[in-house]
Design an enzyme around this catalytic site. Sequence first.
Site, PDB file in Angstrom:
ATOM      1  N   ASP A  13       0.812  -1.216   0.000  1.00 34.23           N
ATOM      2  CA  ASP A  13       0.000   0.000   0.000  1.00 34.23           C
ATOM      3  C   ASP A  13       0.844   1.265   0.000  1.00 34.23           C
ATOM      4  O   ASP A  13       0.457   2.281   0.565  1.00 34.23           O
ATOM      5  CB  ASP A  13      -0.985  -0.007   1.193  1.00 34.23           C
ATOM      6  CG  ASP A  13      -1.770  -1.299   1.246  1.00 34.23           C
ATOM      7  OD1 ASP A  13      -2.285  -1.702   0.197  1.00 34.23           O
ATOM      8  OD2 ASP A  13      -1.831  -1.924   2.330  1.00 34.23           O
ATOM      9  N   LYS A  16       2.042   1.914  -5.137  1.00 33.60           N
ATOM     10  CA  LYS A  16       2.714   1.334  -6.315  1.00 33.60           C
ATOM     11  C   LYS A  16       1.900   1.552  -7.584  1.00 33.60           C
ATOM     12  O   LYS A  16       2.457   1.708  -8.663  1.00 33.60           O
ATOM     13  CB  LYS A  16       2.961  -0.167  -6.111  1.00 33.60           C
ATOM     14  CG  LYS A  16       3.979  -0.469  -5.023  1.00 33.60           C
ATOM     15  CD  LYS A  16       4.250  -1.943  -4.916  1.00 33.60           C
ATOM     16  CE  LYS A  16       3.074  -2.719  -4.354  1.00 33.60           C
ATOM     17  NZ  LYS A  16       2.731  -2.405  -2.964  1.00 33.60           N
ATOM     18  N   GLY A  40      -4.426  -4.650  -4.212  1.00 27.17           N
ATOM     19  CA  GLY A  40      -5.390  -3.654  -4.652  1.00 27.17           C
ATOM     20  C   GLY A  40      -4.631  -2.413  -5.042  1.00 27.17           C
ATOM     21  O   GLY A  40      -3.987  -1.792  -4.211  1.00 27.17           O
ATOM     22  N   HIS A  41      -4.622  -2.101  -6.306  1.00 32.07           N
ATOM     23  CA  HIS A  41      -3.908  -0.909  -6.770  1.00 32.07           C
ATOM     24  C   HIS A  41      -4.932   0.141  -7.194  1.00 32.07           C
ATOM     25  O   HIS A  41      -5.754  -0.113  -8.069  1.00 32.07           O
ATOM     26  CB  HIS A  41      -2.996  -1.254  -7.956  1.00 32.07           C
ATOM     27  CG  HIS A  41      -1.817  -2.087  -7.553  1.00 32.07           C
ATOM     28  ND1 HIS A  41      -0.991  -2.700  -8.456  1.00 32.07           N
ATOM     29  CD2 HIS A  41      -1.323  -2.387  -6.338  1.00 32.07           C
ATOM     30  CE1 HIS A  41      -0.037  -3.355  -7.804  1.00 32.07           C
ATOM     31  NE2 HIS A  41      -0.223  -3.179  -6.519  1.00 32.07           N
ATOM     32  N   GLN A 223       2.066  -6.336  -3.152  1.00 31.51           N
ATOM     33  CA  GLN A 223       2.513  -6.467  -1.755  1.00 31.51           C
ATOM     34  C   GLN A 223       3.885  -5.787  -1.613  1.00 31.51           C
ATOM     35  O   GLN A 223       4.141  -4.825  -2.299  1.00 31.51           O
ATOM     36  CB  GLN A 223       2.527  -7.933  -1.288  1.00 31.51           C
ATOM     37  CG  GLN A 223       1.139  -8.539  -1.149  1.00 31.51           C
ATOM     38  CD  GLN A 223       0.599  -9.079  -2.460  1.00 31.51           C
ATOM     39  OE1 GLN A 223       1.300  -9.781  -3.168  1.00 31.51           O
ATOM     40  NE2 GLN A 223      -0.628  -8.767  -2.788  1.00 31.51           N
TER      41      GLN A 223
END
Length: 420
Positions: A13, A16, A40-41, A223
């Site tokens: 988080d 990225k 989750g991006h 991650q």
Amino acid sequence: MPGTILVGSQWGDEGKGKATDLLADKMDVVVRYQGGNNAGHTVIVGGRTFKLHLVPSGILYPHVTPVIGNGMVVDPGTLLAELAALDAQGIATGKLLISANAHLIMPWHKELDKLTERWLGHQRIGTTGRGIGPTYADKAARLGIRVQDLLDPGILAKKVEAVLRERNPLLAKVYNRLPLDAEAIVEEYATYAEALRPRIADTSLYVWNALREGKQVLFEGAQATLLDVDHGTYPFVTSSSPTAGGALAGAGVGPGWVDRVMGIAKAYVTRVGAGPFPTEATDEEAEVLRAAGDEFGTTTGRPRRCGWLDTVGLRYAARVNGLTELFVTKLDVLSRLERIPVAVAWRIDGEVTEDCSGVTRLEDLPRAARTYVDAIEKLGGVPVTAVGVGPGREQTVVPPAGSASAGAPPARATTISGEG
Ligand code: IMP
């Protein structure tokens, strides 16, 4: 060289998605090399928000070929839903390639992820519940089902039946659950097979050809370093290798193609799930950071634990990834704060510790250690030309190659001062 690896340097988080999106403008291919829809991006383009879980962020650029690498684990139903959502937002998804060697997340993986967490009770990892750990476990145990198995319904059925012969008694006898129906699962996955078939490819070969043609390839990590199954805060980690080494295995390319390893670090630190967090803020401070930085999980919506920048962790990430540069995100979130603590050392059992055992260059020594060496040099009136930082021969710090005088101060990176 045309290869760039982008890796999270904290617990994920870090932003990225934004960094990938900025870099992707100059890329021809963007490959995700590990993880699955635990990630989750969030990418915001022209005021529109895109939340990506499995699809590489490069998909938002029409000139980029996005690739799901062999190191990923793929929930095919989720992937198709994500592609449909992107299509509905007007994003062309036709170029996405999926490695035939990537592993499939199967219904029993998702069920076992949740059951194991429940069974662990207060010792649980706090996983995203997406079946990531059990899928990688089966990959290592050679019981995995791969994307290429979708191409042959006979093979798919045989493999599903074989695995369920072992998994169904486990579900029933240990966890008191109903057995899973092999036939129904094969039928469901056959529909995914039809939709995904045109995208399934030998992506290692594809990426190699792109690199040989001088095309720019971005290896997009999900991650982060401290969640790496080898180098993270085990067992409170994910089950893949987000670190730079994992990019090579997870995309199927050699190290010679890569010359940039960009670490992404948030100006403060967050963590989702359980596990150690040396710079975790007090409840009130965390509340402020969480609200200002909107620190809630993209995948699970869980409030993220919040804390302060940890330069000990950062030096570690720089080392294990061989970072060549750092992209700092969310500095604006700190602008409302009067006091911003930064950890420069860890206190372990009452002792202030700066781990310098892996350092081999004087300029890489932690600040306090460098100050100490400087003091020895000054008080002793003689240049220090080597410093032992551990029993091994290689655990010796020497001045930078070509330095005129061993005692001359090496070029130093700017250090941030603060409190631990
Ligand atoms: P898993 O990857 O679902 O097995 O979860 C293992 C650990 O990694 C948990 O602490 C999760 O919260 C954490 N994790 C997994 N994916 C992400 C991510 O994308 N961002 C932050 N933490 C993550």
